[in-house]
Scaffold this active site. Structure first.
Site, PDB file in Angstrom:
ATOM      1  N   GLU A 201      44.827  38.558  40.400  1.00 22.19           N
ATOM      2  CA  GLU A 201      45.229  39.719  41.219  1.00 22.19           C
ATOM      3  C   GLU A 201      46.703  39.652  41.616  1.00 22.19           C
ATOM      4  O   GLU A 201      47.050  39.853  42.784  1.00 22.19           O
ATOM      5  CB  GLU A 201      44.362  39.801  42.476  1.00 22.19           C
ATOM      6  CG  GLU A 201      42.915  40.128  42.189  1.00 22.19           C
ATOM      7  CD  GLU A 201      42.124  40.507  43.448  1.00 22.19           C
ATOM      8  OE1 GLU A 201      42.490  40.064  44.544  1.00 22.19           O
ATOM      9  OE2 GLU A 201      41.138  41.247  43.318  1.00 22.19           O
ATOM     10  N   GLU A 277      35.443  41.458  38.325  1.00 23.83           N
ATOM     11  CA  GLU A 277      34.708  41.099  39.540  1.00 23.83           C
ATOM     12  C   GLU A 277      34.003  42.338  40.057  1.00 23.83           C
ATOM     13  O   GLU A 277      34.636  43.234  40.616  1.00 23.83           O
ATOM     14  CB  GLU A 277      35.664  40.596  40.627  1.00 23.83           C
ATOM     15  CG  GLU A 277      36.281  39.257  40.309  1.00 23.83           C
ATOM     16  CD  GLU A 277      37.207  38.763  41.417  1.00 23.83           C
ATOM     17  OE1 GLU A 277      37.045  39.189  42.585  1.00 23.83           O
ATOM     18  OE2 GLU A 277      38.106  37.966  41.105  1.00 23.83           O
TER      19      GLU A 277
END
Ligand code: GLA
EC number: 3.2.1.23
Length: 636
Positions: A201, A277
């Site tokens: 991320e 995710e």
């Protein structure tokens, strides 16, 4: 005789061997590649993309993944959890690799026991799972400092997750070591690793445009040849992409799915889609509720993801536990640290038990399988052992005389810069700062994260993020001022990760004058810490014990031990150690009220519990066969 002559004339023998092989190939009209074992010969393309599809060699491949972190599950249970994953119809295991646990001191690596990454990956292969590796170096993951080692913060100019030299040099040395272990486990070398994630991320952090290309190259230069991926949430998707690396997304709701799919197509064109995710639940913070997500909603969202033509990874399939002090924290408006349990309301519970999500998802993923799914392993038994009454204890003040000389320093020293652990500082646990004062007044300073203030041995209150000042009442003569500071977990997500030094930061002031001449005790509570005070030092618990204190309790288990949960009603805040394993923190503010104690960490025969309690002890230690993680609250 033959062996001997082979050894004596290697050149001639090799020549002969080559001749035989060549004649064999010519006679049989075969190619060189036939000499490579069939299982390796088919491994040339690996996981790759073709239009909107993932392909594994020549076949379309859907990634049905699930996350399990080996460092959050007792090694003895890895197989059980992986078998449960396989039996749920998943085909791929995803795991992070925590740098801070693998390199606790610069250049000193630990890949053994519960940190044996290779054993975990190979076990997954044996069970029939592919692996997507997420080696960071930063992994977020509700782990202290997002998995970065705290010794990086010894450098006052450190810029984590950038191409700042002090950071990249450390990454390089770690990757040299880590990748030499990972490379042979890659698919094209015969292993199960089909893809590797570049950082984590980064789009939501985005400090340095040169950083992601640097990490990508660092992986490639060290022999990573499988498909590379990035993974970003909605805040970072635009900025997190790296040239030549497939972008994937992280989300929880169907609305996000729509938004992000559209965005991915607009920037990436026709490429396979993947939700790296899909959050099956969420983590919990001290003082908050226990977050849950409805199983029907999970099924609906997973169905929508797959219907939208996207591969999916369930984060978490099985969360496990933040054993020891490894939990992370968040600090946006307020500092909030994560609880010990990483149950996550995931597909399997913290103790590996089946949930409604498991049965629903098994049916869903099973519908894609040509063959019937393997049967799910039997649930593991749970036990309620007899309650225990601790009889001996040691107050922290008594312990100080057994643990060696304190560090002497004019000023306070923060945790990471303490001259301990061969110059690597202290990573986790507590520190006791001690100095002498001769007058009353206002004490002020920056204490991270929570400091209990004592005059001699009398507690006068706490200092933390909100309470930065405390009044010292009238004192007579020379008095010990002591502050017991706890590192409650470094922030793992947010913009302030460079600012995660713990202990007392800078000076401590009494009436605005800096205090001097400190004696500092490093209380990391590692195994070696407890070895310093032997059993003959413990004394009977008096009617009014002095806190903080260690409480000891031995107990016998007759049969073969089972999983259980510890319940600390009446105890306020501290840490529990069972047979030398740090089970983690407890705190009566909740939400978590029980601590998972895995059966394999108990012995048939004698067992030992040590509790470090900061404030107030209960009279018994209870066991239960049912966890209680707090008041449930549905995630919005
Ligand atoms: C992000 C991170 C994960 C984890 C989840 C929340 O998606 O990538 O490591 O922190 O959030 O559980």
């Amino acid at each position: 005789m033959t062996t001997w002559s082979l050894r004596r004339r290697p050149g001639r023998t090799l020549g002969l061997l080559l001749l035989v092989i060549l004649s064999f190939l010519v006679i049989r009209r075969l190619e060189w590649s036939t000499l490579i074992p069939a299982w390796l010969r088919h491994r040339q393309l690996g996981l790759h993309t073709k239009g909107q599809h993932f392909m594994l060699e020549d076949s379309i491949f859907w990634i049905f993944g699930g996350s399990i972190h080996y460092f959050r599950v007792p090694r003895e249970y890895w197989r059980d959890r992986l078998l449960k994953m396989r039996a749920c119809g998943l085909n791929t295991l995803t795991t992070y690799v925590p740098w801070n646990l693998h390199e606790p001191e610069r250049g000193k690596f630990n890949f053994s026991g519960n940190l044996d990454l290779e054993a975990f990956v190979l076990m997954a292969a044996e069970i029939g799972l592919w692996v997507i590796l997420r080696p960071g170096p930063y992994i977020c993951s509700e782990i202290d400092l997002g998995g970065l080692p705290s010794w990086l913060l010894q450098d006052s100019g450190m810029k984590l997750r950038t191409t700042y030299k002090g950071f990249t040099e450390a990454v390089d040395l770690y990757f040299d070591h880590l990748m030499s272990r990972v490379v042979p486990l890659q698919y094209k070398h015969g292993g199960p690793i089909i893809a590797v994630q570049v950082e984590n991320e980064y789009g939501s952090y985005d400090r340095d445009p040169a950083y992601m290309p640097y990490i990508r190259k660092a992986l490639e230069d060290r022999g990573i040849i499988e498909l590379l991926l990035t993974s970003d949430n909605k805040d970072g998707l635009k900025k997190g992409m790296v040239h030549g690396v497939l972008a994937t997304i992280n989300l929880q709701t169907r609305e996000e799915l729509q938004l992000m799919n559209t965005f991915l197509v607009s920037v990436q064109g026709i490429q396979p889609k993947m939700v790296m995710e899909y959050w099956t639940g969420w983590f919990d913070s001290w003082g908050g509720p226990h977050n849950i997500l409805d199983s029907s909603e999970v099924l609906e969202t997973v169905t929508s993801i797959v219907d939208a033509g996207s591969s999916v990874n369930l984060y978490m399939f099985h969360g496990g536990t933040n054993f020891g002090f490894i939990n992370g924290a968040m600090h946006f408006h307020e500092y909030k640290s994560d609880v010990t349990s990483y149950d996550y309301d995931a597909v399997l519970t913290e103790a590996g038990d089946y949930t409604a999500k498991y049965s629903k998802l098994r049916e869903f993923f099973g519908s894609f399988s040509d063959a019937p799914l393997p049967p799910p392993p039997k649930p593991l038994p749970k036990m309620t052992y007899e309650p225990l009454i601790p009889v001996v204890y040691l107050s922290l003040w008594d312990v100080l005389s057994f643990i060696g000389e304190p560090i002497k320093s004019e000023k306070p020293i923060n945790m990471e810069n303490l001259p301990v652990n061969e110059g690597n500082g202290q990573a986790f646990g507590y520190i006791l700062y001690e100095t002498i004062i001769t007058s009353s007044g206002t004490l002020s300073g920056v204490v991270r994260d929570r400091g209990q203030v004592f005059l001699d041995t009398v507690s006068i209150g706490f200092m933390d993020y909100k309470t930065t000042k405390i009044v010292i009442p009238l004192i007579q003569g020379y008095t010990f001022l002591r502050i017991l500071v706890e590192n409650r977990g470094r922030v793992n997500y947010g913009n302030n990760i460079d600012d995660q030094r713990k202990g007392i930061i800078g000076n401590l002031y009494l009436n605005d004058s800096p205090l001097k001449k400190f004696r500092i005790y490093s209380l990391d509570m590692k195994k070696s810490f407890f070895q310093r005070f032997s059993i003959d030092k413990w004394t009977h618990i008096p009617d009014v014990p002095t806190f903080p204190a260690f409480f000891f309790c031995g107990f016998v288990i007759g049969s073969s031990p089972s999983d259980t949960f510890l319940k600390l009603e009446g105890w306020e805040k501290g840490v529990i150690f069972v047979n030398g394993q740090n089970l983690g923190r407890y705190w009566n503010i909740g939400p978590q009220e029980t601590l998972y104690l895995p059966g394999p960490w108990l012995f048939r025969g004698n067992n030992q519990i040590i509790i470090f309690e900061e404030v107030m002890a209960g009279s018994v230690i209870q066991f239960t066969d049912t966890p209680y993680l707090g008041r449930n609250q549905y995630i919005h």
